[in-house]
Design a protein around this motif. Structure first.
Motif, short mmCIF file in Angstrom:
data_model
loop_
_atom_site.label_atom_id
_atom_site.label_comp_id
_atom_site.label_asym_id
_atom_site.label_seq_id
_atom_site.Cartn_x
_atom_site.Cartn_y
_atom_site.Cartn_z
N GLY A 100 -9.19 -15.08 -10.52
CA GLY A 100 -9.85 -16.20 -9.71
C GLY A 100 -11.24 -16.40 -10.05
N ALA A 101 -12.13 -15.40 -10.49
CA ALA A 101 -13.52 -15.66 -10.56
C ALA A 101 -13.51 -16.76 -12.00
N ASP A 102 -12.78 -16.28 -13.21
CA ASP A 102 -12.72 -17.14 -14.04
C ASP A 102 -12.09 -18.35 -13.81
N VAL A 103 -11.21 -18.78 -12.95
CA VAL A 103 -10.76 -20.08 -12.70
C VAL A 103 -11.83 -20.79 -11.69
N VAL A 104 -12.57 -20.18 -10.87
CA VAL A 104 -13.68 -20.79 -10.24
C VAL A 104 -14.76 -21.27 -11.21
N GLU A 105 -15.12 -20.18 -12.03
CA GLU A 105 -16.08 -20.77 -13.20
C GLU A 105 -15.70 -21.68 -14.12
N GLY A 106 -14.40 -21.82 -14.56
CA GLY A 106 -13.94 -22.83 -15.36
C GLY A 106 -13.99 -24.20 -14.46
N MET A 107 -13.67 -24.09 -13.20
CA MET A 107 -13.70 -25.35 -12.47
C MET A 107 -14.89 -26.00 -12.12
N THR A 108 -15.97 -24.87 -11.94
CA THR A 108 -17.54 -25.51 -11.34
C THR A 108 -18.45 -25.29 -12.59
N GLY A 109 -18.14 -24.55 -13.69
CA GLY A 109 -19.08 -24.51 -14.77
C GLY A 109 -20.10 -23.54 -14.44
N HIS A 110 -20.21 -22.65 -13.45
CA HIS A 110 -20.80 -21.42 -13.24
C HIS A 110 -20.33 -20.33 -12.57
N ALA A 111 -20.68 -19.37 -12.76
CA ALA A 111 -19.99 -18.01 -11.94
C ALA A 111 -20.15 -18.10 -10.52
N PRO A 112 -19.05 -17.74 -10.03
CA PRO A 112 -18.86 -17.92 -8.71
C PRO A 112 -19.92 -17.07 -7.83
N GLY A 113 -20.50 -17.56 -6.58
CA GLY A 113 -21.55 -16.73 -5.86
C GLY A 113 -20.90 -15.79 -5.08
N PRO A 114 -21.57 -14.86 -4.33
CA PRO A 114 -21.28 -13.77 -3.30
C PRO A 114 -19.98 -14.43 -2.54
N ALA A 115 -19.99 -15.32 -1.63
CA ALA A 115 -19.15 -15.83 -0.80
C ALA A 115 -17.88 -15.98 -1.48
N MET A 116 -18.02 -16.85 -2.44
CA MET A 116 -16.68 -16.98 -3.42
C MET A 116 -16.13 -15.94 -3.87
N VAL A 117 -16.89 -14.99 -4.39
CA VAL A 117 -16.34 -13.88 -4.95
C VAL A 117 -15.52 -12.91 -3.75
N ASN A 118 -16.30 -13.09 -2.39
CA ASN A 118 -15.66 -12.16 -1.68
C ASN A 118 -14.24 -12.96 -1.06
N LEU A 119 -14.23 -14.20 -1.13
CA LEU A 119 -12.88 -14.85 -0.74
C LEU A 119 -11.76 -14.49 -1.72
N ILE A 120 -11.97 -14.49 -3.03
CA ILE A 120 -11.07 -14.04 -3.97
C ILE A 120 -10.77 -12.61 -3.74
N ASN A 121 -11.80 -11.82 -3.61
CA ASN A 121 -11.37 -10.45 -3.15
C ASN A 121 -10.49 -10.39 -2.05
N LEU A 122 -10.68 -10.79 -0.70
CA LEU A 122 -9.95 -10.88 0.16
C LEU A 122 -8.38 -11.42 -0.01
N GLY A 123 -8.67 -12.59 -0.79
CA GLY A 123 -7.16 -12.99 -1.27
C GLY A 123 -6.36 -12.04 -2.20
N SER A 124 -6.85 -11.16 -3.05
CA SER A 124 -6.37 -10.19 -3.72
C SER A 124 -6.00 -9.30 -3.05
N ILE A 125 -6.65 -8.80 -1.86
CA ILE A 125 -6.13 -7.62 -0.92
C ILE A 125 -4.89 -8.27 -0.11
N ALA A 126 -4.88 -9.30 0.11
CA ALA A 126 -3.66 -9.94 1.00
C ALA A 126 -2.55 -9.84 -0.06
N VAL A 127 -2.64 -10.20 -1.22
CA VAL A 127 -1.40 -10.18 -2.01
C VAL A 127 -1.00 -8.51 -1.95
N ILE A 128 -2.04 -7.90 -2.19
CA ILE A 128 -1.59 -6.51 -2.52
C ILE A 128 -1.17 -5.73 -1.29
#
Length: 158
Positions: A100-128
């Motif tokens: 998720g972080a790699d995809v966001v970085e590829g789409m935006t050209g920069h590393a995701p910030g804390p809010a986006m990282v936490n959204l990605i993390n919560l998405g991973s938790i939902a799947v798990i």
């Protein structure tokens, strides 16, 4: 047992599992943010460490409450299965965060910030959560059907 009773029982187990998981999620998210943003750890390392911290609460809550009516195999065997399932789930969760972080970085050209990282993390938790419930239900805290009561033999030899 009829279908409605099985569904009702599964819903009860599922609800308790979600409550334990909700508490474990709060522990995991708090630890993740502490490790990554307070201690400066790598995202994947922080995810793995936070998952392991929450694992203690998850085992106790699931064994003693959510799946309390299930068969008890030897404690060591149960813990080994629990840890194995959670290693797989932790690896899957870390992979989702990394991807998720790699995809966001590829789409935006920069590393995701804390809010986006936490959204990605919560998405991973939902799947798990879904994966864990299935594996706990069928493997770790399995339910062995009780054998049918023996019937009296009415065909005696005379």
């Amino acid at each position: 047992m009829d279908r409605r009773s099985r569904l009702r029982r599964l819903a009860g187990v599922g609800t308790r599992f979600l409550i334990v998981g909700g508490i474990s999620t709060l522990i995991e998210v708090g630890a993740f943010n502490l490790f990554v943003y307070a201690f400066g750890w790598d995202l994947v390392v922080g995810k793995i460490a936070a998952s392991l911290v929450a694992l203690v609460n998850a085992y106790i809550g699931n064994r003693e409450w959510a799946f309390r009516g299930r068969d008890r195999r030897g404690r060591v065997a149960e813990i080994v299965l629990f840890v194995a399932v959670n290693l797989v789930c932790t690896g899957l969760g870390a992979g989702i965060v990394w991807l998720g972080a790699d995809v966001v970085e590829g789409m935006t050209g920069h590393a995701p910030g804390p809010a986006m990282v936490n959204l990605i993390n919560l998405g991973s938790i939902a799947v798990i959560v879904l994966v864990r419930f299935v594996l706990y239900h069928y493997i770790v805290f399995r339910h062995t059907p009780k054998p049918a009561p023996a019937t009296a033999d009415t065909s005696r030899d005379a």
